[in-house]
Design a protein around this motif. Sequence first.
Motif, PDB file in Angstrom:
ATOM      1  N   LYS A  93       0.854  -1.240  -0.009  1.00 53.47           N
ATOM      2  CA  LYS A  93       0.007   0.067   0.008  1.00 53.47           C
ATOM      3  C   LYS A  93       0.823   1.198  -0.153  1.00 53.47           C
ATOM      4  O   LYS A  93       0.580   2.195  -0.711  1.00 53.47           O
ATOM      5  N   TYR A  94       2.001   1.285   0.936  1.00 56.75           N
ATOM      6  CA  TYR A  94       2.833   2.657   0.994  1.00 56.75           C
ATOM      7  C   TYR A  94       3.651   2.612  -0.114  1.00 56.75           C
ATOM      8  O   TYR A  94       3.814   3.851  -0.938  1.00 56.75           O
ATOM      9  N   THR A  95       3.853   1.449  -0.910  1.00 53.93           N
ATOM     10  CA  THR A  95       4.702   1.537  -2.213  1.00 53.93           C
ATOM     11  C   THR A  95       3.890   2.186  -3.330  1.00 53.93           C
ATOM     12  O   THR A  95       4.227   2.876  -4.245  1.00 53.93           O
ATOM     13  N   LEU A  96       2.421   1.678  -3.309  1.00 53.47           N
ATOM     14  CA  LEU A  96       1.593   2.185  -4.268  1.00 53.47           C
ATOM     15  C   LEU A  96       1.464   3.747  -4.308  1.00 53.47           C
ATOM     16  O   LEU A  96       1.333   4.501  -5.139  1.00 53.47           O
TER      17      LEU A  96
ATOM     18  N   THR B 189      -6.286   8.414  -8.410  1.00 54.70           N
ATOM     19  CA  THR B 189      -7.281   8.700  -7.439  1.00 54.70           C
ATOM     20  C   THR B 189      -8.177   7.200  -7.209  1.00 54.70           C
ATOM     21  O   THR B 189      -8.615   6.875  -6.058  1.00 54.70           O
ATOM     22  N   ASN B 190      -8.522   6.772  -8.304  1.00 54.68           N
ATOM     23  CA  ASN B 190      -9.421   5.601  -8.249  1.00 54.68           C
ATOM     24  C   ASN B 190      -8.568   4.294  -7.449  1.00 54.68           C
ATOM     25  O   ASN B 190      -9.061   3.337  -6.438  1.00 54.68           O
ATOM     26  N   LEU B 191      -7.423   4.010  -8.056  1.00 54.71           N
ATOM     27  CA  LEU B 191      -6.591   3.001  -7.316  1.00 54.71           C
ATOM     28  C   LEU B 191      -6.245   3.519  -5.884  1.00 54.71           C
ATOM     29  O   LEU B 191      -6.229   2.421  -5.102  1.00 54.71           O
ATOM     30  N   LEU B 192      -5.971   4.737  -5.390  1.00 48.98           N
ATOM     31  CA  LEU B 192      -5.837   5.087  -4.127  1.00 48.98           C
ATOM     32  C   LEU B 192      -7.102   4.653  -3.187  1.00 48.98           C
ATOM     33  O   LEU B 192      -6.942   4.333  -1.937  1.00 48.98           O
ATOM     34  N   SER B 193      -8.285   5.010  -3.694  1.00 50.61           N
ATOM     35  CA  SER B 193      -9.584   4.736  -3.105  1.00 50.61           C
ATOM     36  C   SER B 193      -9.768   3.467  -2.919  1.00 50.61           C
ATOM     37  O   SER B 193     -10.311   2.783  -1.852  1.00 50.61           O
TER      38      SER B 193
ATOM     39  N   ALA C  44       6.685   2.824 -12.402  1.00 53.39           N
ATOM     40  CA  ALA C  44       5.238   2.650 -12.399  1.00 53.39           C
ATOM     41  C   ALA C  44       4.609   1.364 -12.713  1.00 53.39           C
ATOM     42  O   ALA C  44       3.920   0.858 -12.096  1.00 53.39           O
ATOM     43  N   SER C  45       5.460   0.993 -13.872  1.00 54.35           N
ATOM     44  CA  SER C  45       5.251  -0.479 -14.122  1.00 54.35           C
ATOM     45  C   SER C  45       5.447  -1.535 -13.221  1.00 54.35           C
ATOM     46  O   SER C  45       5.057  -2.587 -13.247  1.00 54.35           O
ATOM     47  N   LYS C  46       6.513  -1.219 -12.205  1.00 50.28           N
ATOM     48  CA  LYS C  46       7.035  -2.215 -11.210  1.00 50.28           C
ATOM     49  C   LYS C  46       6.347  -1.867  -9.788  1.00 50.28           C
ATOM     50  O   LYS C  46       6.173  -2.703  -9.091  1.00 50.28           O
ATOM     51  N   VAL C  47       5.910  -0.626  -9.650  1.00 49.78           N
ATOM     52  CA  VAL C  47       5.257  -0.392  -8.270  1.00 49.78           C
ATOM     53  C   VAL C  47       3.745  -0.183  -8.232  1.00 49.78           C
ATOM     54  O   VAL C  47       3.192  -0.618  -7.100  1.00 49.78           O
ATOM     55  N   ILE C  48       3.027  -0.003  -9.066  1.00 51.24           N
ATOM     56  CA  ILE C  48       1.593   0.002  -9.252  1.00 51.24           C
ATOM     57  C   ILE C  48       0.833  -1.276  -9.275  1.00 51.24           C
ATOM     58  O   ILE C  48       1.082  -2.380  -9.974  1.00 51.24           O
ATOM     59  N   ASP C  49       0.246  -1.432  -8.295  1.00 59.07           N
ATOM     60  CA  ASP C  49      -0.596  -2.803  -7.886  1.00 59.07           C
ATOM     61  C   ASP C  49      -2.174  -2.641  -8.198  1.00 59.07           C
ATOM     62  O   ASP C  49      -2.695  -1.919  -7.540  1.00 59.07           O
ATOM     63  N   GLU C  50      -2.772  -3.062  -9.226  1.00 58.60           N
ATOM     64  CA  GLU C  50      -3.945  -2.681  -9.840  1.00 58.60           C
ATOM     65  C   GLU C  50      -4.886  -4.109  -9.345  1.00 58.60           C
ATOM     66  O   GLU C  50      -4.535  -5.112  -9.886  1.00 58.60           O
ATOM     67  N   PRO C  51      -5.863  -3.960  -8.414  1.00 55.00           N
ATOM     68  CA  PRO C  51      -6.783  -5.072  -8.325  1.00 55.00           C
ATOM     69  C   PRO C  51      -7.663  -5.376  -9.369  1.00 55.00           C
ATOM     70  O   PRO C  51      -7.983  -4.702 -10.246  1.00 55.00           O
TER      71      PRO C  51
END
Length: 300
Positions: A24-27, A137-141, A197-204
């Motif tokens: 979460k913090y990485t994201l 903002t969507n991913l953070l929410s 971004a390709s490495k750290v973004i985690d998309e549900p």
Amino acid sequence: WIDKMNHSSTASTQQKVIQINLRKYTLLYGLSSSHFINDFYQAVLPIFLPVLIVNLKLSYFEAGLASFLSMIIAAIFQPVVGYYADLHIKRKATIIAGLLIIGLAVSSIAFANSYIILLLVCIALGFGSSTFHAQSTNLLSMHYPEKKGMIQGIHGFGGGLGIFAAPIVTGFLIAALGWKLGALLMVIPAIIMAFVASKVIDEPRIKGGKGFTRGISSDLLLLSLVYGLNVMIVMGFMSFLPTYFFNKGFSISEAGVLSSIMLFSGLFAQPIGGHISDLWGRKRIMILSLFLLPFSVYLF
């Protein structure tokens, strides 16, 4: 034996919690860094305008139209791109593609030898910038259902830092290397950030619902109108701020520094305002901010 099992289970649970929080913090900080780059590029055009006005012999209307075109394209495509990214679970890919597009668009300023080419660059710049905010903002929410104001404030700090840094960095690049070479080099941060971004973004794997207008309500339309008017005032002011200082006799690098000083307070306004909105309510903070905006412009 039972005590050992319980201890092992507790340790395993704690390990999972640590891993979840780390993701979460990485994201959060990955998206905040991406926000820095995205908004950095959005704030680059105003510092190029004084040079472009001279070299392309533009009127202030033509310069303003170029800046307007970039912003209106971003405004039009932002909900469309956001809907597509939600529906097809392409939020991460959209952010990465947008970073590359906006970086290439800014570097293409080097080839703007005519007003038509400049307008095409602004269209690409607007489209590239339309891909980020809705997705981030969507991913953070999704990852932070609680304390949304504070989290969005931290995220906003990244964007504010980018807006603050852009006039300084761009001004010194233009002064040291010339506006064409300076523009060409600006593609480098976008490539680096797209890779990060390709490495750290985690998309549900959460798919958005069909129906482009399903989520539109009267409250959303009112909020969009208010936000649009706010952006119109702020961006209209920011677009010609470096040109104003340049015409007052300052060098392009000095105009960049002075413009950044004017934007300094925005660095802290978003995280502070976000935290206060968690405590006092979003509506009160928004109304107070809108009430103070015209007075600050008038005092300038």
